[in-house]
Design an enzyme around this catalytic site. Structure first.
Site, PDB file in Angstrom:
ATOM      1  N   SER A 155       0.817  -1.202   0.000  1.00  0.00           N
ATOM      2  CA  SER A 155       0.000   0.000   0.000  1.00  0.00           C
ATOM      3  C   SER A 155       0.857   1.262   0.000  1.00  0.00           C
ATOM      4  CB  SER A 155      -0.978  -0.050   1.174  1.00  0.00           C
ATOM      5  OG  SER A 155      -2.159   0.663   0.865  1.00  0.00           O
ATOM      6  N   LYS A 207     -22.307  18.828   6.871  1.00  0.00           N
ATOM      7  CA  LYS A 207     -21.299  19.099   7.889  1.00  0.00           C
ATOM      8  C   LYS A 207     -21.074  17.914   8.813  1.00  0.00           C
ATOM      9  CE  LYS A 207     -18.343  21.683  10.080  1.00  0.00           C
ATOM     10  NZ  LYS A 207     -17.084  22.074   9.444  1.00  0.00           N
TER      11      LYS A 207
END
Length: 287
Positions: A155, A207
């Site tokens: 990764s 939000k």
């Protein structure tokens, strides 16, 4: 004292370039500390909660890295994080900030003829990873830069390795896992069981998307998936550029991992050697 809230902020609800197995191990180890009873895959399945080989000699006193026969050895081990605040691996982590500083110093060091990234890492944070990979890639040609794996480069660690001139993997080592993962934790039921009700007051419809105190909505999931997909494509394109592979070929690996010679066959590594043999091969090339 371990700062568990700080760890949670860096582990949950943020994209990580780390192997799923390592992510699950970390999650399982910390689950009880965070009050998690069960961990789930995105498809609803429950997650079960059940060194260098050669003689490298002493480090130069005035250098943050070891220099062996003109080769600077920069360790890249454990979980990779954006800012660790040290030039060396610490407490199972290596900082991109430390790697960047060591790389810059080694490139300008007249006593250094070549640079080795000594890599054994499952990956880590996306933040800072690709900027550092670009810096390594852009440094090609200044001095030889090799990745010598002392086991695995997965990764984010593979993103860095792919940017170097050459990648050498041991027979039992691994490369790949070119993908991004994001783990969302839902604490709402645990809070409810504890008699706690959290009211989120926010401005802006999105939000509070991804908040860990309420279940993940389909809209929030779609937004997070979109971000993960974008970062995944950046990862794929970066590796394709670095390794001179097609984007399609890298994408088709589907974040798979490849052991030893399989990594060479797929184009993710250049040779299979033990770390000490790889180091001697570099010295022979330098002459």
């Amino acid at each position: 004292m371990i700062n568990y809230p700080h760890l949670a902020q860096r582990l949950f609800n943020v994209p990580l370039a780390i192997t799923p197995q390592k992510a699950e191990v970390v999650m399982a180890a910390l689950a009880d500390r965070f009050g998690l009873a069960r961990l789930f895959h995105a498809d609803g399945r429950v997650v079960a909660l059940d060194g260098w080989d050669g003689d490298i000699g002493p480090a130069a006193q005035d250098k943050p890295y070891e220099v062996i026969a003109g080769v600077a050895v920069i360790p890249v081990s454990g979980t990779l994080v954006q800012k660790l605040g040290t030039l060396h691996p610490y407490s199972g982590m290596t900082g991109y900030d430390g790697i960047r500083a060591n790389l810059s110093l080694a490139l300008s060091d007249d006593s250094v003829r070549a640079i080795v990234l000594d890599i054994d890492s499952p990956g880590g944070e996306v933040a800072g990873c690709f900027d550092l990979a670009d810096e390594i890639y852009n440094a090609r040609g200044e001095k030889p830069i090799w990745s010598i794996l002392t086991e695995n480069a997965y990764s984010a660690a593979y993103a860095l390795a792919s940017a170097t001139d050459r990648i050498i993997v041991p027979r039992t080592g691994g490369t790949g896992s070119v993908g991004v993962i994001c783990m969302h934790v839902d604490m709402s039921k645990a809070l409810g069981a504890a008699g706690l009700n959290v009211t989120i007051i926010h401005y802006g419809d999105k939000k509070a998307n991804g908040s860990d105190v309420r279940p993940l909505s389909s809209e929030a999931l779609a937004d997070i998936q979109s971000d993960v997909d974008a970062m995944g494509e950046l990862f794929v394109e970066t590796v394709a550029r670095n390794r001179q592979l097609s984007v399609r070929a890298v994408r088709n690996t589907q974040a798979g991992t490849f052991m030893g010679a399989a990594g060479v066959d797929i184009g993710f590594a250049d040779a299979v050697m033990a770390p000490d043999a790889a180091f001697h091969a570099l010295l022979a090339k330098l002459g």
